[in-house]
Scaffold this active site. Structure first.
Site, PDB file in Angstrom:
ATOM      1  N   ARG A 200     108.540  92.270  80.251  1.00  0.00           N
ATOM      2  CA  ARG A 200     108.458  90.859  80.639  1.00  0.00           C
ATOM      3  C   ARG A 200     109.562  90.556  81.646  1.00  0.00           C
ATOM      4  NH1 ARG A 200     103.989  90.697  79.359  1.00  0.00           N
ATOM      5  NH2 ARG A 200     102.925  89.360  77.856  1.00  0.00           N
TER       6      ARG A 200
ATOM      7  N   HIS B  11     101.377  91.949  87.696  1.00  0.00           N
ATOM      8  CA  HIS B  11     101.198  91.941  86.234  1.00  0.00           C
ATOM      9  C   HIS B  11      99.799  92.441  85.852  1.00  0.00           C
ATOM     10  CE1 HIS B  11     102.327  89.826  82.186  1.00  0.00           C
ATOM     11  NE2 HIS B  11     101.696  90.978  81.999  1.00  0.00           N
TER      12      HIS B  11
ATOM     13  N   ARG C 100     105.117 100.801  70.918  1.00  0.00           N
ATOM     14  CA  ARG C 100     103.824 101.469  71.134  1.00  0.00           C
ATOM     15  C   ARG C 100     103.678 101.927  72.576  1.00  0.00           C
ATOM     16  NH1 ARG C 100     102.204  96.591  67.664  1.00  0.00           N
ATOM     17  NH2 ARG C 100     102.956  95.593  69.557  1.00  0.00           N
ATOM     18  N   ILE C 101     103.977 101.034  73.521  1.00  0.00           N
ATOM     19  CA  ILE C 101     103.820 101.377  74.938  1.00  0.00           C
ATOM     20  C   ILE C 101     104.976 102.265  75.392  1.00  0.00           C
ATOM     21  CG2 ILE C 101     103.794 100.417  77.281  1.00  0.00           C
ATOM     22  CD1 ILE C 101     102.341  97.960  76.066  1.00  0.00           C
TER      23      ILE C 101
ATOM     24  N   GLU D 114     105.750  83.673  87.176  1.00  0.00           N
ATOM     25  CA  GLU D 114     104.475  84.284  87.600  1.00  0.00           C
ATOM     26  C   GLU D 114     103.411  83.190  87.679  1.00  0.00           C
ATOM     27  OE1 GLU D 114     103.316  87.438  84.938  1.00  0.00           O
ATOM     28  OE2 GLU D 114     105.229  88.454  85.104  1.00  0.00           O
TER      29      GLU D 114
ATOM     30  N   ILE E 133     107.880  96.800  83.098  1.00  0.00           N
ATOM     31  CA  ILE E 133     106.484  96.465  82.774  1.00  0.00           C
ATOM     32  C   ILE E 133     106.437  95.608  81.507  1.00  0.00           C
ATOM     33  CG2 ILE E 133     105.438  98.465  83.925  1.00  0.00           C
ATOM     34  CD1 ILE E 133     105.696  98.393  80.145  1.00  0.00           C
TER      35      ILE E 133
HETATM   36  P1  NDP Z   1     106.161  96.945  70.471  1.00  0.00           P
HETATM   37  O1  NDP Z   1     106.435  95.762  69.621  1.00  0.00           O
HETATM   38  O2  NDP Z   1     105.432  98.106  69.908  1.00  0.00           O
HETATM   39  O3  NDP Z   1     107.552  97.501  71.062  1.00  0.00           O
HETATM   40  C1  NDP Z   1     108.593  96.686  71.475  1.00  0.00           C
HETATM   41  C2  NDP Z   1     109.851  97.536  71.637  1.00  0.00           C
HETATM   42  O4  NDP Z   1     110.908  96.691  72.099  1.00  0.00           O
HETATM   43  C3  NDP Z   1     110.344  98.153  70.335  1.00  0.00           C
HETATM   44  O5  NDP Z   1     110.920  99.407  70.586  1.00  0.00           O
HETATM   45  C4  NDP Z   1     111.416  97.173  69.865  1.00  0.00           C
HETATM   46  O6  NDP Z   1     112.306  97.853  69.010  1.00  0.00           O
HETATM   47  C5  NDP Z   1     112.032  96.786  71.214  1.00  0.00           C
HETATM   48  N1  NDP Z   1     112.704  95.498  71.175  1.00  0.00           N
HETATM   49  C6  NDP Z   1     112.203  94.314  70.754  1.00  0.00           C
HETATM   50  N2  NDP Z   1     113.136  93.354  70.853  1.00  0.00           N
HETATM   51  C7  NDP Z   1     114.254  93.940  71.333  1.00  0.00           C
HETATM   52  C8  NDP Z   1     115.570  93.473  71.631  1.00  0.00           C
HETATM   53  N3  NDP Z   1     115.910  92.204  71.444  1.00  0.00           N
HETATM   54  N4  NDP Z   1     116.469  94.358  72.122  1.00  0.00           N
HETATM   55  C9  NDP Z   1     116.131  95.650  72.312  1.00  0.00           C
HETATM   56  N5  NDP Z   1     114.900  96.151  72.054  1.00  0.00           N
HETATM   57  C10 NDP Z   1     113.977  95.308  71.561  1.00  0.00           C
HETATM   58  O7  NDP Z   1     105.425  96.362  71.751  1.00  0.00           O
HETATM   59  P2  NDP Z   1     104.470  97.132  72.782  1.00  0.00           P
HETATM   60  O8  NDP Z   1     105.102  98.438  73.129  1.00  0.00           O
HETATM   61  O9  NDP Z   1     103.088  97.117  72.298  1.00  0.00           O
HETATM   62  O10 NDP Z   1     104.576  96.122  74.027  1.00  0.00           O
HETATM   63  C11 NDP Z   1     105.821  95.837  74.614  1.00  0.00           C
HETATM   64  C12 NDP Z   1     105.695  94.708  75.606  1.00  0.00           C
HETATM   65  O11 NDP Z   1     105.082  95.158  76.803  1.00  0.00           O
HETATM   66  C13 NDP Z   1     104.796  93.533  75.174  1.00  0.00           C
HETATM   67  O12 NDP Z   1     105.445  92.653  74.293  1.00  0.00           O
HETATM   68  C14 NDP Z   1     104.489  92.875  76.489  1.00  0.00           C
HETATM   69  O13 NDP Z   1     105.453  91.896  76.794  1.00  0.00           O
HETATM   70  C15 NDP Z   1     104.579  94.029  77.494  1.00  0.00           C
HETATM   71  N6  NDP Z   1     103.273  94.367  78.065  1.00  0.00           N
HETATM   72  C16 NDP Z   1     103.118  94.313  79.430  1.00  0.00           C
HETATM   73  C17 NDP Z   1     101.924  94.657  80.000  1.00  0.00           C
HETATM   74  C18 NDP Z   1     101.747  94.608  81.476  1.00  0.00           C
HETATM   75  O14 NDP Z   1     100.625  94.457  81.934  1.00  0.00           O
HETATM   76  N7  NDP Z   1     102.797  94.733  82.256  1.00  0.00           N
HETATM   77  C19 NDP Z   1     100.764  95.041  79.193  1.00  0.00           C
HETATM   78  C20 NDP Z   1     101.048  95.094  77.780  1.00  0.00           C
HETATM   79  C21 NDP Z   1     102.254  94.759  77.258  1.00  0.00           C
HETATM   80  P3  NDP Z   1     113.223  97.096  67.931  1.00  0.00           P
HETATM   81  O15 NDP Z   1     112.331  96.137  67.181  1.00  0.00           O
HETATM   82  O16 NDP Z   1     113.811  98.195  67.104  1.00  0.00           O
HETATM   83  O17 NDP Z   1     114.268  96.384  68.719  1.00  0.00           O
END
Ligand code: NDP
Length: 322
Positions: free
Chosen positions: A234, A281, A156-157, A263, A232
Site C-alpha cells: 500500500r 495498482h 501470503r503474497i 490514487e 506492491i
Molecule cells: P497477509 O496478511 O498474508 O500478510 C501481511 C504481511 O505483512 C505479514 O507478513 C504481516 O506479518 C506483515 N505486517 C502486517 N502489519 C505489519 C506491521 N505493522 N509491520 C510489519 N509487518 C507487518 O497479506 P497478503 O500477503 O495477502 O497481502 C498483503 C497486502 O498486499 C494486502 O493487504 C494489500 O494491501 C496488498 N495487495 C496489493 C495488491 C496490488 O495489486 N498491488 C494486490 C493484493 C494485495 P505480521 O502480522 O507478523 O506483522
C-alpha cells in the site's frame, strides 16, 4: 424467490457483475442519476455491500443501511473499510485472500526486473530508433546478481514473491512484526537493521495506521545509493516525501511502485523522474485472477445468506464471533 438486495458503491469486474446480477438484486450507486435518492429508496432492504477495491466504506456509509449484515470486499486489502465500526455494528467483513497470491507475485518480479534493469528505457531505445542509429544499448548500473532482498511483510503474497526470488538465486531476508514459522529466511525484528544489511526492499504489507510510513527517510538512507524499493503493498506504507527526495537526489538508485499514497491522482513529481517505474495498482489485474477474486466475493455472500457462515472473514471480524 425474492432476491437479496445488495449495494455496490463502485464499479466492479464485469464477470463478477454478471454473477451478482444472476444471484442477487444489486444496486449500483456509481451509476445512479441521483445517488442519494437511490440510497433512500433501497436502504432498509439492503443486507450486503459488495465493495470494489477502492472506495472507502466508512461509518457514514455503513450507517445508511440499518439492516446491513455483511461487507464483501473484492481484493485482499481492506484498509479503506472501517472494520472497527463494522465489528461494533456486528457486521462481517470478508476479503479475497490467496486466490491472487501467485498473480501478484509474478507481477512483482516483473516490476523488480523492470526497475533494476531499466527495461522501459531499453524498450524506448529500440522504439525511438536509437538502437539502429546509435548502436548497442549501454549496460545499466542496476543488476539483480549482486543483491539481497529484504521483504517488508512475508505474508501470503510476500512468501510467493520470496519463493520466486529464491528460484532466481537472490538471497531473501524479511521483516514483519512476528517471525514466520516454517521458513528459513532470516528474520529481522527491526526494519532499520534489515535495511542496513540489504540493498533492495520489497514492500508487501497491508495499509492502515500500523504500517503508515513504515519505510521512512531513515530506512531509505540505510538502504544506501544502490538501494531499490519496490512497493506492491500500500502506498501509505512509504513516506512519499522522503522517497521522492531520495529519488530526486539519487540517494536511492530507483523504485518500482504499483501503489501510491494518493490514487489514482498520484504525486505528479513521480512523473518527472526517470529512476522510478510507475504502475496503476494492477498487481492482481488479469482476467483469470479478477474472475477468481470476484467468485470468492460472491461465494462469501452466498455462504453467508445460505448458511450464516462467511468463507473468508477478515481477522477483525472473525467467525464464529469472539
Ligand atoms: P497477509 O496478511 O498474508 O500478510 C501481511 C504481511 O505483512 C505479514 O507478513 C504481516 O506479518 C506483515 N505486517 C502486517 N502489519 C505489519 C506491521 N505493522 N509491520 C510489519 N509487518 C507487518 O497479506 P497478503 O500477503 O495477502 O497481502 C498483503 C497486502 O498486499 C494486502 O493487504 C494489500 O494491501 C496488498 N495487495 C496489493 C495488491 C496490488 O495489486 N498491488 C494486490 C493484493 C494485495 P505480521 O502480522 O507478523 O506483522
Amino acid at each position: 424467490m425474492t432476491k437479496i438486495d445488495i449495494v455496490l458503491p463502485e464499479k466492479i469486474f464485469a464477470g463478477t457483475r454478471a454473477t451478482l446480477e444472476k444471484e442477487f438484486a444489486p444496486h449500483f450507486l456509481a451509476e445512479a442519476a441521483d445517488r442519494e435518492a437511490l440510497i433512500a429508496q433501497i436502504a432498509p432492504r439492503v443486507r450486503a455491500i459488495a465493495r470494489g477495491n477502492h472506495i472507502a466504506i466508512d461509518r457514514a456509509l455503513i450507517d445508511r443501511f440499518p439492516n446491513l449484515e455483511i461487507i464483501s470486499v473484492f481484493g485482499v486489502g481492506y484498509d479503506g473499510v472501517d472494520v472497527a465500526y463494522a465489528r461494533e455494528r456486528g457486521l462481517v467483513v470478508t476479503n479475497t485472500p490467496d486466490v491472487l497470491n501467485e498473480e501478484v507475485a509474478d507481477y512483482t518480479i516483473g516490476l523488480l526486473v523492470m526497475t533494476a534493469r531499466e527495461l522501459l528505457r531499453a524498450e524506448r531505445y529500440l522504439r525511438d530508433g536509437s538502437w539502429a542509429r546509435l548502436g548497442q544499448f549501454a549496460p545499466v548500473p542496476g543488476s539483480l546478481r549482486d543483491r539481497t532482498v529484504g521483504m517488508v511483510g512475508l505474508g501470503r503474497i510476500g512468501l510467493a514473491i520470496a519463493r520466486r526470488l529464491e528460484a532466481m538465486r537472490i538471497p531473501v531476508v524479511y521483516h514483519a512484526r512476528h517471525a514466520r514459522a516454517g521458513v528459513a529466511y532470516r528474520y529481522y525484528a527491526s526494519l532499520l537493521e534489515m535495511a542496513a544489511d540489504v540493498d533492495t526492499l520489497i514492500v508487501a504489507v497491508p495499509g492502515g495506521a500500523a504500517t503508515r510510513h513504515l519505510v521512512d527517510a531513515e530506512i531509505l538512507a540505510a538502504l544506501g545509493r544502490r538501494g531499490l524499493v519496490i512497493n506492491i503493498g500500500r502506498g501509505s506504507a512509504i513516506d512519499e516525501e522522503a522517497l521522492i527526495r531520495a529519488l530526486e537526489t539519487h540517494a536511492l538508485q530507483g523504485a518500482g511502485l504499483d501503489v501510491f499514497a494518493t490514487e489514482p491522482a498520484i504525486d505528479p513529481r513521480f512523473l518527472a523522474l526517470d529512476n522510478v517505474v510507475l504502475l496503476p495498482h494492477s498487481g492482481s489485474a488479469s482476467q483469470v485472477t479478477h474472475g477468481a477474486m470476484g467468485q470468492l466475493l460472491v461465494d462469501n455472500l452466498k455462504s453467508w445468506f445460505s448458511s450464516g457462515r462467511p468463507l473468508t472473514p477478515v481477522p477483525e471480524t472473525p467467525w464464529p464471533r469472539v
